[in-house]
Design an enzyme around this catalytic site. Structure first.
Site, short mmCIF file in Angstrom:
data_model
loop_
_atom_site.label_atom_id
_atom_site.label_comp_id
_atom_site.label_asym_id
_atom_site.label_seq_id
_atom_site.Cartn_x
_atom_site.Cartn_y
_atom_site.Cartn_z
N CYS A 2 -10.27 -9.07 19.90
CA CYS A 2 -9.18 -8.17 19.93
C CYS A 2 -8.56 -7.70 21.31
CB CYS A 2 -9.37 -6.93 19.02
SG CYS A 2 -9.63 -7.47 17.21
N GLY A 3 -7.46 -7.56 21.40
CA GLY A 3 -6.77 -6.94 22.52
C GLY A 3 -6.20 -5.82 22.47
#
Length: 294
Positions: A2-3
């Site tokens: 995830c970012g």
């Protein structure tokens, strides 16, 4: 994986560019989360409260203003943005409007005087373009690109998660005690709609703020009560906050200038921000709360 991205503007002259800057940051984080993406944009509150709704079939929004207005006995306006509708209702009527919409099969993304949430499955670039993120203005915003590992790839499973008016959260990591915490929060009246552990963290922070704590105090509480590894970036009507767990195994970087405070999972998401060459850039410390409020 995830970012996460976040941008809090200190210079009001940059508000028309908020969406464009966030869009670039979000798209740069695509390879950290190609499954879905979402953003929360905070603007200057106007007349009335807002309810952001979602439907897989935008035809469901036809006649929404008239039908909801008749049910509430008050004026309602609707702005359709792709699969979402931002509904403006009189002050204090957002909970009633949200309940009415849910009973008719519409999904509630968030409510508040300043916050609008847009999230969907698909690549971050496609999501940003679908909602016209680059054209949005505001005071601050947070975004997330998701690589689903513990729950389904769905619109409701995408971040940000909102569990109270003008409050939302994005998260990179995993919590081990979220089911026990979910039950504890349910007894306090905080409802969660998905199996996602991030929604539980959002509700936890909302419960602390509802109990009279500041954003900073609520984030401090996560370090004592939430087990696992996490980086949280949260938004409120007036604030923007960041906290990492004591191990801090998830990547994070921050930058601050006289014009803004920015957060990203990786520095490459910050390189196109104005004045980044002169910014103070640092890795947020483990178990340390950072927050800014207007």
């Amino acid at each position: 994986m995830c970012g996460i991205v976040g941008l809090y503007l200190k210079n009001d002259a940059l508000q028309p560019r908020l969406g464009a800057m966030l869009a670039g940051m979000l798209i740069t984080m695509s390879d950290r989360g190609p499954d879905s993406a979402g953003i929360a944009i905070y603007g200057t509150p106007g007349a009335g409260d807002k309810v952001t709704l979602q439907s897989d079939d935008p035809a469901a929004f036809a006649g929404l203003a008239e039908a909801m207005g008749a049910a509430l006995g008050a004026g309602v306006t609707v702005r359709i943005v792709a699969t979402h509708a931002v509904v403006t209702v009189p002050d204090g009527r957002a909970p009633e409007a949200a309940a009415w919409a849910e009973a008719r099969g519409l999904r509630v993304m968030g409510t508040g005087a300043a916050m609008e949430i847009f999230k969907e499955t698909g690549s971050p670039r496609a999501v940003a373009e679908r909602f016209g993120l680059a054209g949005m203005a505001g005071t601050h915003g947070i975004g997330h690109t998701r690589m689903a590992t513990e729950s389904a790839v769905t619109t409701l499973g995408a971040h940000p998660f909102s569990t109270a008016a003008d409050q939302c959260l994005v998260h990179n990591g995993s919590l081990s005690n979220h089911n026990a915490m979910r039950r504890r929060l349910a007894r306090k009246g905080f409802r969660t709609r998905t199996e996602n552990d991030t929604e539980v963290a959002a509700a936890y922070i909302s419960s602390r703020i509802a109990g009279g704590e500041s954003l900073g105090q609520a984030l401090e509480g996560t370090l004592a009560d939430l087990d696992g590894f996490f980086t949280f970036v949260t938004g409120t009507r007036t604030g923007f906050g960041v906290v990492r767990d004591p191990i801090a195994c998830k990547p994070a970087v921050m930058a601050e200038t006289g014009d803004y405070v920015a957060f990203a999972s990786e520095y490459r998401a910050l390189v196109d921000l104005p004045g980044i060459a002169d910014a103070r850039v640092w890795e947020p410390e483990p178990a340390t709360v950072y927050f800014w409020e207007r």
